[in-house]
Design a protein around this motif. Structure first.
Motif, mmCIF file in Angstrom:
data_model
loop_
_atom_site.group_PDB
_atom_site.id
_atom_site.type_symbol
_atom_site.label_atom_id
_atom_site.label_comp_id
_atom_site.label_asym_id
_atom_site.label_seq_id
_atom_site.Cartn_x
_atom_site.Cartn_y
_atom_site.Cartn_z
ATOM 1 N N GLU A 295 0.842 -1.199 0.000
ATOM 2 C CA GLU A 295 0.000 0.000 0.000
ATOM 3 C C GLU A 295 0.877 1.248 0.000
ATOM 4 O O GLU A 295 1.800 1.373 0.803
ATOM 5 C CB GLU A 295 -0.902 0.020 1.233
ATOM 6 N N ARG A 296 0.553 2.152 -0.897
ATOM 7 C CA ARG A 296 1.346 3.380 -1.028
ATOM 8 C C ARG A 296 1.298 4.223 0.251
ATOM 9 O O ARG A 296 2.292 4.815 0.648
ATOM 10 C CB ARG A 296 0.839 4.182 -2.223
ATOM 11 N N ASP A 297 0.145 4.277 0.898
ATOM 12 C CA ASP A 297 0.010 5.087 2.107
ATOM 13 C C ASP A 297 0.921 4.591 3.228
ATOM 14 O O ASP A 297 1.474 5.394 3.987
ATOM 15 C CB ASP A 297 -1.443 5.095 2.594
ATOM 16 N N VAL A 298 1.089 3.283 3.333
ATOM 17 C CA VAL A 298 1.969 2.719 4.360
ATOM 18 C C VAL A 298 3.417 3.105 4.071
ATOM 19 O O VAL A 298 4.143 3.559 4.955
ATOM 20 C CB VAL A 298 1.801 1.188 4.440
ATOM 21 N N PHE B 181 7.549 6.938 -6.059
ATOM 22 C CA PHE B 181 6.807 5.711 -5.826
ATOM 23 C C PHE B 181 6.638 4.982 -7.144
ATOM 24 O O PHE B 181 6.260 5.577 -8.149
ATOM 25 C CB PHE B 181 5.434 6.015 -5.220
ATOM 26 N N VAL B 182 6.949 3.689 -7.106
ATOM 27 C CA VAL B 182 6.862 2.876 -8.330
ATOM 28 C C VAL B 182 5.819 1.804 -8.129
ATOM 29 O O VAL B 182 5.706 1.207 -7.114
ATOM 30 C CB VAL B 182 8.221 2.229 -8.658
#
Length: 70
Positions: free
Chosen positions: A39-42, A69-70
């Motif tokens: 998860e990007r938010d994590v 971010f990839v």
């Protein structure tokens, strides 16, 4: 100083960290930090905590921060 900072980041946040630039420049370092998550938010939260940790050290002046971010 750089080695101590990198070791602290690795152990405290369970991320990969290394000096990735300006290796031969005195009193300057480029440190790369990598975090893997589903998860990007994590990942963003972990990296934000790393930035806060580095900026809280009075012996370190942060010149720039780039996140990708990839």
């Amino acid at each position: 100083m750089v080695k101590s900072l990198i070791d602290g980041i690795r152990h405290r946040f369970n991320v990969s960290a290394a000096e990735v630039g300006d290796n031969d420049v005195w009193r300057r370092a480029v440190v790369g930090v990598s975090c893997v998550s589903n998860e990007r938010d994590v990942a963003n939260g972990v990296l934000d905590h790393v930035v806060d940790f580095v900026e809280s050290n009075p012996a370190i002046a942060v010149g720039a921060i780039d996140m990708e971010f990839v």
